[in-house]
Design a protein around this motif. Structure first.
Motif, PDB file in Angstrom:
ATOM      1  N   GLU A  24      16.930  39.039  33.506  1.00 14.61           N
ATOM      2  CA  GLU A  24      17.966  38.080  33.141  1.00 14.61           C
ATOM      3  C   GLU A  24      18.338  38.329  31.681  1.00 14.61           C
ATOM      4  O   GLU A  24      17.532  38.103  30.773  1.00 14.61           O
ATOM      5  N   MET A  25      19.559  38.820  31.469  1.00 13.21           N
ATOM      6  CA  MET A  25      20.035  39.071  30.109  1.00 13.21           C
ATOM      7  C   MET A  25      20.345  37.719  29.459  1.00 13.21           C
ATOM      8  O   MET A  25      21.132  36.944  29.982  1.00 13.21           O
ATOM      9  N   LEU A  43      21.473  44.519  19.720  1.00 12.74           N
ATOM     10  CA  LEU A  43      20.210  43.818  19.922  1.00 12.74           C
ATOM     11  C   LEU A  43      20.349  43.037  21.215  1.00 12.74           C
ATOM     12  O   LEU A  43      21.329  42.311  21.403  1.00 12.74           O
ATOM     13  N   ARG A  44      19.394  43.204  22.117  1.00  9.99           N
ATOM     14  CA  ARG A  44      19.420  42.499  23.402  1.00  9.99           C
ATOM     15  C   ARG A  44      18.163  41.648  23.519  1.00  9.99           C
ATOM     16  O   ARG A  44      17.080  42.067  23.110  1.00  9.99           O
ATOM     17  N   LEU A  45      18.326  40.482  24.096  1.00 10.10           N
ATOM     18  CA  LEU A  45      17.197  39.620  24.407  1.00 10.10           C
ATOM     19  C   LEU A  45      17.268  39.320  25.895  1.00 10.10           C
ATOM     20  O   LEU A  45      18.308  38.853  26.385  1.00 10.10           O
ATOM     21  N   VAL A  68       7.849  43.391  23.359  1.00 12.90           N
ATOM     22  CA  VAL A  68       7.657  42.586  24.564  1.00 12.90           C
ATOM     23  C   VAL A  68       6.640  41.494  24.264  1.00 12.90           C
ATOM     24  O   VAL A  68       5.579  41.769  23.699  1.00 12.90           O
ATOM     25  N   TYR A  69       6.963  40.257  24.661  1.00 12.55           N
ATOM     26  CA  TYR A  69       6.055  39.118  24.524  1.00 12.55           C
ATOM     27  C   TYR A  69       5.806  38.563  25.925  1.00 12.55           C
ATOM     28  O   TYR A  69       6.756  38.292  26.668  1.00 12.55           O
ATOM     29  N   VAL A  70       4.538  38.419  26.300  1.00 11.97           N
ATOM     30  CA  VAL A  70       4.192  37.907  27.620  1.00 11.97           C
ATOM     31  C   VAL A  70       4.235  36.379  27.576  1.00 11.97           C
ATOM     32  O   VAL A  70       3.380  35.743  26.966  1.00 11.97           O
ATOM     33  N   LEU A  71       5.253  35.811  28.217  1.00  7.58           N
ATOM     34  CA  LEU A  71       5.420  34.356  28.258  1.00  7.58           C
ATOM     35  C   LEU A  71       4.407  33.699  29.195  1.00  7.58           C
ATOM     36  O   LEU A  71       3.862  32.643  28.885  1.00  7.58           O
ATOM     37  N   SER A  72       4.185  34.323  30.354  1.00 12.36           N
ATOM     38  CA  SER A  72       3.218  33.792  31.323  1.00 12.36           C
ATOM     39  C   SER A  72       2.779  34.903  32.254  1.00 12.36           C
ATOM     40  O   SER A  72       3.460  35.906  32.423  1.00 12.36           O
ATOM     41  N   GLY A  73       1.603  34.708  32.849  1.00 15.34           N
ATOM     42  CA  GLY A  73       1.063  35.714  33.755  1.00 15.34           C
ATOM     43  C   GLY A  73       0.384  36.843  32.997  1.00 15.34           C
ATOM     44  O   GLY A  73       0.026  36.708  31.822  1.00 15.34           O
ATOM     45  N   LEU A 114       9.355  38.212  27.701  1.00 14.38           N
ATOM     46  CA  LEU A 114      10.513  38.095  26.835  1.00 14.38           C
ATOM     47  C   LEU A 114      10.633  39.435  26.110  1.00 14.38           C
ATOM     48  O   LEU A 114       9.677  39.867  25.430  1.00 14.38           O
ATOM     49  N   VAL A 115      11.771  40.098  26.268  1.00 12.53           N
ATOM     50  CA  VAL A 115      11.950  41.450  25.743  1.00 12.53           C
ATOM     51  C   VAL A 115      13.106  41.454  24.743  1.00 12.53           C
ATOM     52  O   VAL A 115      14.223  41.066  25.079  1.00 12.53           O
ATOM     53  N   ALA A 116      12.813  41.882  23.511  1.00  9.37           N
ATOM     54  CA  ALA A 116      13.844  42.095  22.492  1.00  9.37           C
ATOM     55  C   ALA A 116      13.952  43.595  22.304  1.00  9.37           C
ATOM     56  O   ALA A 116      12.957  44.276  22.097  1.00  9.37           O
TER      57      ALA A 116
END
Length: 122
Positions: A24-25, A43-45, A68-73, A114-116
């Motif tokens: 999901e962009m 820059l994309r999030l 990359v930040y792991v939000l959950s899982g 969450l990927v920046a």
């Protein structure tokens, strides 16, 4: 600072796996206006979700960088050189031009990332 733990070895046998990831962009920002040297880059999030059992396609990051930040899982990062690193909720990791890898969700719940990234606009 995030600490990585070695991932367990793959389970024996091969099972059918779900689609690798849902992306999901969230937003995009053209960087050339504020940083002329970065013309053609943005820059994309994005939010990327791996269903349980999902395995991504091996790919390189030549021409794009990510954090990359792991939000959950939890997710396992497989590198071309055979290294496997397990990442869990709250962990973060980079990918740069030297990174060739793919991701796998070995858990029983979705892994939300969450990927920046900075990448070309084309």
């Amino acid at each position: 600072m995030t600490t990585a733990t070695p991932a367990p070895s793959p389970a024996p046998g091969t099972a059918e796996r779900p689609q690798p990831a849902k992306v999901e962009m969230l937003t995009r920002l053209d960087l050339s206006r504020d940083f002329p040297a970065l013309a053609g880059k943005e820059l994309r999030l994005q939010c990327t979700t791996y269903a349980p059992g999902a395995v991504g396609t091996p790919h390189s990051h030549d021409g794009k960088v990510e954090v990359v930040y792991v939000l959950s899982g939890a997710i396992v990062e497989h590198h071309r050189d055979g290294r496997r690193i397990a990442w869990a909720t709250g962990d973060s990791f980079p990918a740069n031009r030297d990174t060739v890898h793919h991701l796998e969700n070995r858990g029983s719940e979705p892994a939300c990332l969450l990927v920046a990234m900075i990448a070309g606009t084309t």
